[in-house]
Write an enzyme that holds these catalytic residues in place. Structure first.
Site, short mmCIF file in Angstrom:
data_model
loop_
_atom_site.label_atom_id
_atom_site.label_comp_id
_atom_site.label_asym_id
_atom_site.label_seq_id
_atom_site.Cartn_x
_atom_site.Cartn_y
_atom_site.Cartn_z
CB ILE A 190 -1.18 0.51 1.23
CG1 ILE A 190 -1.35 -1.03 0.83
CG2 ILE A 190 -1.68 1.54 1.27
CD1 ILE A 190 -2.61 -1.55 -0.08
CE LYS A 191 3.77 4.73 -4.91
NZ LYS A 191 3.96 5.01 -6.62
CB VAL A 192 0.61 5.62 3.02
CG1 VAL A 192 0.00 7.14 3.66
CG2 VAL A 192 -0.12 4.73 2.94
#
Ligand code: E4P
Length: 220
Positions: free
Chosen positions: A84-86
């Site tokens: 997951i890219k945050v």
């Protein structure tokens, strides 16, 4: 090292996965939007294009930590082992801490400064993605930012990796690897530049010409 493609172009991934030792594919909202396919269809298609293996990355759209976490769960409903890219904002840092507690792998993205990247790593991000070309475009020094970030992670967050991103040239990517980055993600055009070198084609042409001249054929 880990080599990724930064794209949602399924055909390009299939084509380049035959040639490069790809570790996977990274995306961002702009990349998925440009493919005009929802994550539900494009992410499984990208996994198939990789031959059913390799890591996939997709980014949350929310800007509050709890909503980012909810979106992370939704995205991992599509691909169960998705990274997951945050974006590394204040809320993003809070989300990275929450996701780390749940054992969900993350990448801190939209990194324009070495300290920003260090805090993402300390919050629990497995990867940190500095934007080389975008830093340069702002009048900064993208490679210097990456070099400092790599040094900071080596010293203070050795469990995290720099996944250098935002490239316009192969040289930028090589400079990041020379700075010690363990991962890079290349746009399709930059990956193709690595393997389309006119001097190499010219050298092979000369070998064929000489062989033809001596033996009347171009085959062994
Ligand atoms: C990575 O996290 C970014 O989404 C991406 O590499 C940005 O690249 P660009 O600056 O070429 O859009």
């Amino acid at each position: 090292m880990e080599l990724y493609l930064d794209t949602a172009d399924v055909a390009a991934v299939a084509r380049l996965a035959r040639i490069f030792p790809l570790a996977g594919v990274t995306t961002n909202p702009s990349i998925i939007a440009s493919a005009r396919q929802r994550p539900e269809s494009v992410l499984p298609a990208l996994r198939d294009a990789l031959g059913g293996e390799g890591r996939l990355f997709a980014q949350v759209m929310a800007n509050q930590a709890q909503e980012m976490v909810a979106e992370a769960h939704k995205l991992r409903g599509i691909i169960s082992d998705l990274v997951i890219k945050v974006p590394v904002t204040a809320e993003g840092l809070a989300a990275l801490k929450l996701l780390k507690r749940e054992g969900i792998p993350t990448l801190g993205t939209a990194v324009y400064g070495a300290a920003q990247g260090l805090f993402a790593a300390l919050a629990g991000a497995e990867y940190v993605a500095p934007y080389v070309n975008r830093v340069d475009a702002q009048g900064g020094d993208g490679i210097q930012t990456v070099t400092e970030l790599q040094q900071l992670l080596t010293l203070h967050a050795p469990g995290a990796k720099v996944l250098a991103a935002s490239f316009k040239t192969p040289r930028q990517a090589l400079a990041c690897l020379l700075a010690g980055c363990e991962a890079i993600t290349l746009p399709v055009e930059v990956a193709e530049q690595f393997i389309s070198t006119p001097a190499v084609s010219a050298a092979i042409g000369k070998f064929e010409q000489d062989w033809q001249h001596a033996f009347g054929t171009r085959t062994l």
